[in-house]
Write an enzyme that holds these catalytic residues in place. Sequence first.
Site, short mmCIF file in Angstrom:
data_model
loop_
_atom_site.label_atom_id
_atom_site.label_comp_id
_atom_site.label_asym_id
_atom_site.label_seq_id
_atom_site.Cartn_x
_atom_site.Cartn_y
_atom_site.Cartn_z
N CYS A 67 0.88 -6.17 2.90
CA CYS A 67 2.10 -6.58 2.19
C CYS A 67 2.49 -8.01 2.54
O CYS A 67 2.70 -8.85 1.67
CB CYS A 67 3.23 -5.61 2.52
SG CYS A 67 4.78 -6.06 1.78
N GLY A 142 -7.97 -0.15 16.92
CA GLY A 142 -7.67 1.13 17.56
C GLY A 142 -8.63 2.23 17.13
O GLY A 142 -9.09 2.27 15.99
N THR A 173 -3.18 2.53 9.00
CA THR A 173 -4.20 1.49 8.91
C THR A 173 -4.39 0.91 7.50
O THR A 173 -5.24 0.04 7.30
CB THR A 173 -5.55 2.02 9.43
OG1 THR A 173 -5.83 3.28 8.78
CG2 THR A 173 -5.50 2.26 10.93
N ASP A 354 -0.62 3.48 2.96
CA ASP A 354 -1.77 3.48 2.04
C ASP A 354 -2.91 4.35 2.55
O ASP A 354 -3.70 4.86 1.75
CB ASP A 354 -2.29 2.04 1.85
CG ASP A 354 -1.42 1.23 0.91
OD1 ASP A 354 -0.33 1.71 0.54
OD2 ASP A 354 -1.81 0.10 0.55
N HIS A 492 31.94 -5.59 -14.99
CA HIS A 492 31.62 -6.19 -16.29
C HIS A 492 31.80 -7.69 -16.20
O HIS A 492 32.77 -8.16 -15.61
CB HIS A 492 32.57 -5.64 -17.36
CG HIS A 492 32.37 -6.30 -18.69
ND1 HIS A 492 31.30 -6.01 -19.50
CD2 HIS A 492 33.09 -7.27 -19.32
CE1 HIS A 492 31.37 -6.75 -20.59
NE2 HIS A 492 32.45 -7.52 -20.50
C1 LIG Z 1 -1.57 -8.21 -4.36
C2 LIG Z 1 -0.70 -7.06 -3.90
C3 LIG Z 1 0.65 -7.08 -4.20
C4 LIG Z 1 1.46 -6.01 -3.79
N1 LIG Z 1 2.79 -6.05 -4.11
C5 LIG Z 1 3.58 -5.04 -3.75
C6 LIG Z 1 4.96 -5.07 -4.05
O1 LIG Z 1 5.46 -6.00 -4.68
N2 LIG Z 1 5.73 -4.03 -3.65
C7 LIG Z 1 5.19 -2.97 -2.97
O2 LIG Z 1 5.93 -2.05 -2.62
N3 LIG Z 1 3.89 -2.92 -2.65
C8 LIG Z 1 3.06 -3.93 -3.02
N4 LIG Z 1 1.75 -3.89 -2.68
C9 LIG Z 1 1.24 -2.73 -1.93
C10 LIG Z 1 1.58 -2.88 -0.43
O3 LIG Z 1 1.07 -4.12 0.04
C11 LIG Z 1 0.98 -1.74 0.37
O4 LIG Z 1 1.38 -0.51 -0.20
C12 LIG Z 1 1.46 -1.78 1.81
O5 LIG Z 1 1.04 -2.98 2.40
C13 LIG Z 1 0.91 -0.60 2.61
O6 LIG Z 1 1.37 -0.70 3.92
P1 LIG Z 1 0.59 -0.01 5.15
O7 LIG Z 1 1.42 -0.28 6.34
O8 LIG Z 1 0.25 1.37 4.80
O9 LIG Z 1 -0.81 -0.77 5.25
P2 LIG Z 1 -1.20 -2.29 5.42
O10 LIG Z 1 -0.13 -3.20 4.99
O11 LIG Z 1 -2.53 -2.44 4.77
O12 LIG Z 1 -1.33 -2.47 6.99
C14 LIG Z 1 -2.30 -1.82 7.75
C15 LIG Z 1 -2.56 -2.61 9.01
O13 LIG Z 1 -3.41 -1.86 9.89
C16 LIG Z 1 -4.37 -2.72 10.48
N5 LIG Z 1 -5.50 -1.91 10.90
C17 LIG Z 1 -6.39 -1.26 10.12
N6 LIG Z 1 -7.25 -0.54 10.88
C18 LIG Z 1 -6.88 -0.75 12.16
C19 LIG Z 1 -7.37 -0.27 13.41
N7 LIG Z 1 -8.38 0.60 13.50
N8 LIG Z 1 -6.77 -0.71 14.54
C20 LIG Z 1 -5.72 -1.56 14.48
N9 LIG Z 1 -5.21 -2.02 13.33
C21 LIG Z 1 -5.78 -1.63 12.19
C22 LIG Z 1 -4.68 -3.71 9.38
O14 LIG Z 1 -5.24 -4.89 9.93
C23 LIG Z 1 -3.29 -3.93 8.76
O15 LIG Z 1 -2.62 -4.98 9.38
C24 LIG Z 1 0.91 -4.94 -3.05
C25 LIG Z 1 -0.45 -4.95 -2.73
C26 LIG Z 1 -1.24 -5.99 -3.15
C27 LIG Z 1 -2.70 -5.99 -2.77
#
Ligand SMILES: Cc1cc2nc3c(=O)[nH]c(=O)nc-3n(C[C@H](O)[C@H](O)[C@H](O)COP(=O)(O)OP(=O)(O)OC[C@H]3O[C@@H](n4cnc5c(N)ncnc54)[C@H](O)[C@@H]3O)c2cc1C
Length: 529
Positions: A67, A142, A173, A354, A492
């Site tokens: 994000c 991790g 992740t 995600d 309004h």
């Molecule tokens: C171009 C784009 C635009 C978007 N715009 C929007 C928006 O406007 N509004 C919205 O709500 N959503 C938006 N999204 C979706 C949003 O970015 C994701 O839903 C959100 O980032 C998911 O969050 P998360 O914490 O699950 O995962 P992530 O943000 O993917 O974070 C996961 C983290 O875990 C780390 N990681 C992975 N494996 C390991 C491991 N084994 N050990 C340690 N660290 C690890 C990764 O490096 C990462 O930093 C967008 C996505 C994209 C691609």
Amino acid sequence: MRSRRLSVRQAARRRALPSVLAQAGHKYDYDLVIIGCGVGGHGAALHAVESGLRVAIIEGHDIGGTCVNRGCVPSKALLAASGRVRELQNTMHLKSMGIQVGSVSFERQPIADHATNLASTIQNNLKRSLEAIGVDILIGSGKLTGPHTIKYNLPGRVDVGGEVTARDIIIATGSVPFVPPGIPIDGKTVFTSDHALKLEWVPNWVAIIGSGYIGLEFSDVYTALGSEVTFIEAMESLMPGFDKEIAKLAQRILINPRKIDYHTGVLATKVTPGVPGVKPVLVELTDFKTKQVVDTLEVDAVLVATGRAPFTQGLNLAAVGAETDRRGFIPVNEKMQVLGKDGKVVPHVYCIGDANGKYMLAHAASAQGISAVENMCGRPHELNHLSVPAACFTHPEVSFVGLTEEAAREAATAGGFGSQVAVVKTSFKANSKALAEKEGEGMAKMIYRKDTGEILGVHIFGLHAADLIHEASNAVATRQTVNDIKFNVHAHPTLSEVLDELFKGAHVKAGKPAKAPAAMDTAKQPVAA
Ligand SMILES: Cc1cc2nc3c(=O)[nH]c(=O)nc-3n(C[C@H](O)[C@H](O)[C@H](O)COP(=O)(O)OP(=O)(O)OC[C@H]3O[C@@H](n4cnc5c(N)ncnc54)[C@H](O)[C@@H]3O)c2cc1C
Ligand SMILES: NC(=O)c1ccc[n+]([C@@H]2O[C@H](COP(=O)([O-])OP(=O)(O)OC[C@H]3O[C@@H](n4cnc5c(N)ncnc54)[C@H](O)[C@@H]3O)[C@@H](O)[C@H]2O)c1
């Protein structure tokens, strides 16, 4: 693991920390260890500290995750800048309000810098917000080594990493772009949103594979900056994930008048990268149903926007008796508890965001994190995903909460209340604020039950739709009926009156008066000046 950008000095200093905590009499180094510091992990960490837990978060790439670094934040910066260009170039619109501007130009690199700088500012803010409340940030990738142990390390660095123990574990992740087979990504002429957000060039003609959120938002950016766009969409119509009527209207405003054409019902089965300015990219199109090759396009660039895949490799889920599903998502129940191979809850292990594939949005990830913490603290909680709003930040915006009209009718028929589904609509054309802005193109629609007043879905297309949806999503989250909210008063002239009209236009059989919260009955009323 993907390339790393984090400084490892701080992580090396912290190696001794967990053992100190264990010596202080705690059974585990931490109450909670979160793997992944995206918005999901961040939201969970803040709420866990608030709940009195000792928390560490492990991050293997860059704090803020998708994000902040490759998603919501930089994309909205590009949309803001390119949206301003579009607005200033729309001389007819400005002239209708008596404004004339000279020629409008832009510089690509400063727009790209705006996105990069914003991502880095938000990343710093996020890191500081964790440090300020005492969350330990452990740097490395991790991996589960047992029901309460996690190893973390950076490949090739023996001085960074270690093993920590935790009573509870959250896996957060995230995800990475999904690229269909037959599409080689060169990062220059064939790329995903990860590359597109850097705005290294503005191709004259770009094919966008997929007309979901990313495809739509980038079509808005590219066309504002002068590109021609061709959508390639596997489904029969554009924007297949949206309410059909809203998608149709969006197509009339966001696609048809712009330099955009499209091929629907086709897959991009083979893409051959080109050389910018020298050799075009070739895109082979195959009919989705017949599987026959139907066309080959020659374009300057291809953006692949065909969804996202969970990033769950290397976690060693077997250590807790779990495994991913066929697509790589980690199965969870409604409490965000990970389900083992036997389908039973794996005690003390949760997965949010995600990586579990329930709803791939930033605020959903964070809300799931809060929910997981509630559950581990003995306060049972289930997030109602049908109350989570979604928005696409095109100009104008699209937003919704709950079911599409099609899905609502289907669910109602299956549930035996098909005849009770009703739809009410309002237009931005009748809204004074929208007309003052000369932005009357837009509509809101609500799908609800005539017999109970239950709100099944609300969809908005129009100016600031992404901000307007929250009145509806909060009503769904707090289980308010149409009759509970139709007596609310809206200032309004505001765009919020589009929703006011929508609620007032609904007809519920068993009408009941609006409820006044007891505490407010006796509160002193404000006196108009
Ligand atoms: C171009 C784009 C635009 C978007 N715009 C929007 C928006 O406007 N509004 C919205 O709500 N959503 C938006 N999204 C979706 C949003 O970015 C994701 O839903 C959100 O980032 C998911 O969050 P998360 O914490 O699950 O995962 P992530 O943000 O993917 O974070 C996961 C983290 O875990 C780390 N990681 C992975 N494996 C390991 C491991 N084994 N050990 C340690 N660290 C690890 C990764 O490096 C990462 O930093 C967008 C996505 C994209 C691609
Ligand atoms: N504003 C936001 O909230 C926002 C913005 C961007 C991304 N996101 C999130 O990021 C995720 C990924 O976005 P996205 O736009 O890549 O995915 P998406 O699921 O929204 O859309 C993908 C589109 O690609 C089509 N498709 C899939 N494979 C295809 C193929 N081989 N050929 C042609 N078409 C194909 C699908 O039919 C679909 O219409 C989404 O889940 C979304 O939640 C959210």
